[in-house]
Write an enzyme that holds these catalytic residues in place. Structure first.
Site, short mmCIF file in Angstrom:
data_model
loop_
_atom_site.label_atom_id
_atom_site.label_comp_id
_atom_site.label_asym_id
_atom_site.label_seq_id
_atom_site.Cartn_x
_atom_site.Cartn_y
_atom_site.Cartn_z
N ASP A 256 5.08 -5.14 2.41
CA ASP A 256 4.54 -5.51 1.10
C ASP A 256 5.66 -6.11 0.27
O ASP A 256 6.84 -5.85 0.52
CB ASP A 256 3.95 -4.30 0.38
CG ASP A 256 2.90 -4.71 -0.65
OD1 ASP A 256 1.71 -4.78 -0.30
OD2 ASP A 256 3.28 -5.01 -1.80
N ASP A 301 -4.75 -7.85 4.59
CA ASP A 301 -5.62 -7.36 3.51
C ASP A 301 -5.19 -8.13 2.26
O ASP A 301 -4.39 -7.64 1.46
CB ASP A 301 -5.43 -5.85 3.35
CG ASP A 301 -6.39 -5.24 2.35
OD1 ASP A 301 -7.40 -5.89 2.02
OD2 ASP A 301 -6.12 -4.13 1.86
N CYS A 354 -11.31 -7.68 -1.01
CA CYS A 354 -12.34 -6.91 -1.74
C CYS A 354 -13.00 -7.83 -2.77
O CYS A 354 -13.21 -7.45 -3.92
CB CYS A 354 -11.76 -5.64 -2.37
SG CYS A 354 -10.33 -5.92 -3.42
#
Length: 403
Positions: A256, A301, A354
């Site tokens: 990340d 993601d 999402c």
């Protein structure tokens, strides 16, 4: 319901921080809940739910109350008065509520409820994009459910327990749950409760993770002993899910750009009994290039608008801006181009967001597959999860396989 002055003041202070100081609602509420040790669970629930409610319906309430941003404290009390009136709560004889036009509030609510952007309390530009990309009918249904409170869903940590055992342990702690068909590790709470204070949580028997989010690791088809890269791991909900499916065998590299998020993942991994994760902060392209053609599985993601999870983050719709959406689409494609190179021949890649917007989802996959880097991959399947159909978060995930 009787309104208590100190609880109402906490809500007003929270709204001031969220609306005027641009702070994130979840962080503000976490701080508010520690404000008075004498508050019981009902008091804390009132502060959290009322604050979220007014944030969720900001546009509608502001229109009814005839106030504009930036809101001063009198304006915030007027928003609160609208909330209380529409909930059928009798306003106490406080100076903040003097001359509140109760009947006018209800009449205006009925009138504005005929117009979607007010009824669902959404900025014009988001309403236009959603309608254009999903169609009027689907967008109207999706918006309506995004304004309802989300269920609390748990994911069983199968490194430590089974779903059935977890259900019994939670029952003994006073929390009733039910299974969800089609989600092998999920338990849904029958009533909202603070699960983070349970011994089951402290012992690492579960994580809070929406049912839709739990589909992502399943799609990646991870197995014990393989090498997996989670490229946008964040605090690691999906990383931990994959680790449990891999039975702690093999290697997961969790990457990340934010070191603070990876530090949270480290704490969570310890609690979960997970020890096959290596953490890597992305500070340059070097750690990415080192992994080219090395991974059996890669999860992207991707950062996104979050329009599939507005009911969990209602303040996001007020913080989003059109230029951010343009930037994020560009970032999504760039991430796909670069991170896909980590997949080795015969390996698999899952791209997930999402968001419910096709421009962040299937359009990105189509553009990638038509690019030079994408020619090395075959499209296997995708899932478009809409909240109004599933009852859970709006999500998208696509599985690609490298030749």
């Amino acid at each position: 319901m009787r309104l208590h002055r100190n609880l109402c003041f906490a809500v007003i202070d929270g709204l001031h921080q969220i609306f005027n100081e641009d702070e994130y609602a979840d962080k503000v509420i976490q701080t508010l809940l520690k404000r008075d040790k004498r508050w019981g669970s009902r008091d804390r629930a009132f502060v959290a739910e009322t604050t979220y409610d007014i944030v969720r319906w900001k546009r509608l309430y502001a229109e009814i109350a005839e106030v504009k941003e930036p809101f001063n404290r009198d304006n915030l009390w007027r928003l609160f008065a609208v909330w209380a009136t529409l909930k059928g709560i009798k306003l106490p004889d406080w100076k903040y509520f003097t001359n509140t036009p109760t009947r006018k509030i209800k009449g205006k609510f009925d009138e504005l409820s005929k117009i979607r952007k007010f009824r669902e309390s959404i900025p014009d530009w988001i309403d236009e994009i959603g309608s254009k990309e999903l169609g009027e009918d689907t967008w109207t249904k999706e918006l309506a459910i995004q304004n309802k409170q989300a269920d609390v869903i748990l994911r069983t940590n199968i490194l430590k327990t089974t779903k059935e055992q977890l259900q019994n342990i939670l029952f003994d702690e006073g929390i009733e749950t039910e299974f969800i068909k089609g989600y092998p590790l999920a338990l849904k709470l029958k009533e909202r409760a603070n699960v983070f204070v349970t011994n089951a949580f402290k012992d690492g028997l579960f994580e809070v993770q929406d049912a839709s989010s739990q589909l992502v690791a399943e799609m990646l088809d991870v197995k014990p002993g393989i090498k997996v890269v989670d490229t946008c791991a964040g605090a690691g909900g999906k990383t931990l899910h994959m680790a449990s499916l891999m039975e702690n065998k093999g290697q997961i590299i969790a990457m990340d750009i934010y070191e603070s998020k990876l530090k949270k993942l480290k704490v969570r991994a310890r609690r979960n009994g997970v020890h096959n994760i290596d953490l890597k902060v992305i500070e340059s392209t070097k750690p990415i290039k080192k992994l080219y053609n090395k991974a059996d599985r890669v999860l992207i993601d991707a950062p996104c608008s979050g329009l599939g999870v507005l009911r969990r983050n209602p303040d996001a719709k007020w913080k989003l801006e059109p230029q951010f959406l343009d930037q994020i689409r560009s970032i999504q494609q760039d991430i796909l181009q670069q991170y896909s190179k980590m997949v080795k021949s015969g390996g698999k890649l899952v791209y997930a967001t999402c968001s419910v917007l096709p421009s962040e989802n299937e359009n990105q996959i189509n553009a990638f597959l038509e690019s030079e880097a994408g020619k090395a991959f075959t499209f296997v399947e995708d899932k478009k999860v809409l909240a109004h159909k599933s009852g859970y978060d709006g999500f998208y995930m696509a599985l690609l396989e490298k030749h």
